[in-house]
Design an enzyme around this catalytic site. Structure first.
Site, PDB file in Angstrom:
ATOM      1  N   PRO A 161      53.859  54.408  46.430  1.00  0.00           N
ATOM      2  CA  PRO A 161      52.919  53.282  46.341  1.00  0.00           C
ATOM      3  C   PRO A 161      53.328  52.230  45.322  1.00  0.00           C
ATOM      4  O   PRO A 161      53.077  51.041  45.522  1.00  0.00           O
ATOM      5  CB  PRO A 161      51.592  53.958  45.953  1.00  0.00           C
ATOM      6  N   CYS A 199      66.139  49.371  42.260  1.00  0.00           N
ATOM      7  CA  CYS A 199      67.140  50.272  42.849  1.00  0.00           C
ATOM      8  C   CYS A 199      68.211  49.471  43.580  1.00  0.00           C
ATOM      9  O   CYS A 199      69.408  49.746  43.454  1.00  0.00           O
ATOM     10  CB  CYS A 199      66.468  51.267  43.792  1.00  0.00           C
TER      11      CYS A 199
END
Length: 316
Positions: free
Chosen positions: A166, A132
């Site tokens: 996670p 990202c």
């Protein structure tokens, strides 16, 4: 009716669920074929079922046992770097021509930043969407790089802790390694460095990114214009992507040392400040990190599918 190619998503967490909603709402050449997870009680699988998407909680093995597996042309992998290597090998042993869009930092395929090099890899069997932070910042490094030689590029990605599932947390080292390398390979910097910060603030803060480059001296107005043009290009598929303020410049006349680059560097320091607001397809708007990753992955797959469908049309 326009034909679409079917896609499966492996990983029913934040990224996978956000991507599924994007495909269902906005897919042009791609449509959902399956949502794959390993937790039968995950919110992503439950949501997929409610939205009419076929699901399995038995991982990639379960995907291959689904009646619709033969029709799957694309697989988006939103698991983890280690899992992706195994997933790609397993699926390719059964369907050698399957297209994998890697949303993990595994990077077994070429790095892909749609606005920088997306068109170079339309025929690749596996493409890596970096991270990202990489999707947000590497276009800016490339924007400077197309005007001046970039000796060093450093990015800091700050995301809301609540937006990091996670899988993201398990891949912090891979995040920094993959992003740093892609700053060099795709961004054009001689040396790259990446830092990620998970901000636990409440209420959660929107994704923010800072980009620093040290380049050869160049026309500052030309660099600023290049950055603004690149930001507009990213906005075409991530509307919440924006420059937070004007590009800042500092001339470095006193030689400085950058490990791995040189001991007596001078030039132009460029500072770029970004904000990425999410489309809130799954998590709220603060999760711009989800939005830019899934939007980049879908943009890449859409262009690949468009090319594949055009080839099929010619063959017919």
């Amino acid at each position: 009716m326009t034909r679409k190619l079917k896609a499966a998503i492996i990983g029913s967490g934040n990224i996978g669920t956000d991507l599924m909603i994007k495909i269902l709402r906005h897919g042009k050449n791609i449509e959902m074929g399956a949502m794959v997870g390993i937790d039968p009680h995950s919110d992503g699988l439950a949501r997929a079922s409610r939205m009419g998407v076929a699901t399995t909680h038995e991982g990639v093995e379960g995907l291959t046992r689904m009646p619709g597996f033969a029709e799957i042309d694309f697989v988006f992998d939103a698991t983890s770097a280690g899992a992706h290597v195994k997933n790609d090998a397993f699926l390719r042993s059964l369907k050698p021509g399957i297209r994998m869009i890697d949303l993990t930092p595994a990077a077994i395929g070429p790095y892909c930043i749609p606005v920088v090099n997306g068109d170079m890899h339309l025929d690749a069997p596996n493409v890596n969407m970096v991270t990202c932070g990489g999707q947000a910042t590497i276009p800016m490094v490339a924007a400077v790089s197309r005007v001046a030689k970039v000796h060093y590029g450093e990015i800091i990605a700050s995301i809301a802790s609540k937006s990091a599932g996670p899988g993201t947390r398990a891949n912090i080292d891979e995040f920094t390694e993959t992003t740093s390398k892609a700053i060099e390979v795709v961004g054009g910097a001689t040396k790259g460095k990446a830092i990620i910060i998970m901000n636990p603030a409440e209420p959660p803060l929107i994704m923010r990114d800072t980009v620093y480059t040290l380049s050869a001296l160049a026309d500052e107005a030309a660099i600023a214009a290049s950055v603004e043009q690149m930001a507009a290009a990213v906005q075409s598929y991530v509307p919440g992507y924006r420059l937070k303020q004007q590009v800042q410049f500092d001339r470095i006349d006193t030689p400085i040392r950058i490990p791995g680059v040189g001991n007596a560097l001078t030039g132009l320091k460029t500072s770029i400040f970004l904000e990425v607001e999410g489309a809130a397809h799954y998590l709220p708007a603060y999760a711009g990190n989800l939005d830019i990753m899934t939007s980049a992955g879908l943009r890449t797959a859409e262009h690949m599918a468009e090319r594949m469908l055009a080839t099929l049309a010619v063959a017919a």
